[in-house]
Design an enzyme around this catalytic site. Structure first.
Site, PDB file in Angstrom:
ATOM      1  N   HIS A  78       0.891  -1.330   0.353  1.00 45.14           N
ATOM      2  CA  HIS A  78      -0.138  -0.030   0.223  1.00 45.14           C
ATOM      3  C   HIS A  78       0.996   1.282  -0.261  1.00 45.14           C
ATOM      4  O   HIS A  78       0.447   2.360  -0.091  1.00 45.14           O
ATOM      5  CB  HIS A  78      -0.764   0.317   1.414  1.00 45.14           C
ATOM      6  CG  HIS A  78      -2.659  -0.734   1.070  1.00 45.14           C
ATOM      7  ND1 HIS A  78      -2.088  -1.792   0.665  1.00 45.14           N
ATOM      8  CD2 HIS A  78      -3.559  -0.233   1.087  1.00 45.14           C
ATOM      9  CE1 HIS A  78      -3.272  -2.493   0.349  1.00 45.14           C
ATOM     10  NE2 HIS A  78      -4.385  -0.919   0.977  1.00 45.14           N
ATOM     11  N   HIS A 124       0.834  -3.860   9.317  1.00 45.09           N
ATOM     12  CA  HIS A 124       2.133  -3.366   8.630  1.00 45.09           C
ATOM     13  C   HIS A 124       2.730  -3.111  10.174  1.00 45.09           C
ATOM     14  O   HIS A 124       2.070  -2.442  10.766  1.00 45.09           O
ATOM     15  CB  HIS A 124       2.587  -2.168   8.243  1.00 45.09           C
ATOM     16  CG  HIS A 124       2.366  -3.590   6.102  1.00 45.09           C
ATOM     17  ND1 HIS A 124       3.195  -4.435   5.401  1.00 45.09           N
ATOM     18  CD2 HIS A 124       1.348  -3.387   5.582  1.00 45.09           C
ATOM     19  CE1 HIS A 124       2.487  -4.611   5.062  1.00 45.09           C
ATOM     20  NE2 HIS A 124       1.913  -4.378   4.520  1.00 45.09           N
TER      21      HIS A 124
END
Length: 242
Positions: free
Chosen positions: A149, A204
């Protein structure tokens, strides 16, 4: 750099198709199965929650925002060749970023913060080498580094920031310079928010996002100046229209 020859278009498009097929093949491979010690397991026991910014929304943003900026540029300058160069530049940046990101994910094999819950959806389990969760889910849980992302967001948004920096002539003192600076920085603000969201939904680690932002920015910088090596005219220059 003019793109008026059919051979140029065929070459550029075929390169991107090849890179896309290469990406699909690499992405289908299994990641490196990294050993996880018991004393570090706490880093991977965060809850599995829906992503704040789903993948589909990410791709809408990184396509829509450049499309709007390119459209405004064409409306004000009327230079079709600049738009073509911009589209080829940003699509090449996305292709390079996709391949590099997936290669790093497979080679590093870093577990995500929510890897344990992907491995054991019921929250109970000991042997992480024998996960009870969906196979695709826990294998994807071993692809934390870097954040895709973030790499895609910074690749697209930093590319557009560089484009706006040139078009709005930020490096020179002009009327409304403050407003021009704000407009120039807006794409990067969006990229930063996307990156931060990946730590808030436990997909993450912070280092995944930090590295991803640096990597995406470097790719955008290199590809931008391959396609736009010259100094362009600002948007308010009336002599640039065709």
């Amino acid at each position: 750099m003019e793109y008026l020859d059919l051979v140029d278009h065929v070459s550029e498009i075929s390169l991107r198709l090849f890179m896309y097929m290469l990406f699909l093949w690499i992405d289908s491979q299994h990641p490196f199965i990294r050993h996880i010690d018991e004393d570090e397991m706490w880093m991977y026991k965060y809850p599995a929650v829906p992503p704040i910014i789903p993948k589909n929304l990410l791709f809408v943003l990184i396509i829509l925002i450049p499309s709007v900026i390119f459209s405004v540029e064409y409306a004000l300058k009327g230079r079709k060749e600049d738009i073509i160069k911009g589209v080829y530049g940003i699509t090449l940046a996305y292709a390079l970023n996709a391949i590099l990101t997936v290669v790093l994910k497979l080679f590093v094999g870093r577990p995500r913060p929510n890897f344990f819950m992907r491995c054991f959806p019921d929250g109970y389990g000991v042997d992480i080498n024998n996960c009870t969760g969906e196979y695709g889910g826990h294998m994807d849980g071993r692809k934390s580094f870097p954040s895709a992302h973030t790499t895609f967001a910074f690749t697209g948004m930093f590319f557009m920031t560089l484009r706006m920096y040139t078009l709005l002539k930020i490096h020179e003192r002009n009327r409304g310079q403050g407003w021009r600076c704000v407009l120039c920085v807006l794409p990067l603000v969006i990229a930063v928010l996307i990156g931060i969201s990946r730590t808030c939904d436990y997909n993450h680690h912070y280092t995944d996002v930090l590295f991803g932002s640096a990597m995406g920015s470097c790719i955008a910088y290199c590809t931008y100046y391959v396609y736009f090596p010259e100094r362009d005219q600002p948007l308010d220059n009336k002599q640039t229209t065709l």
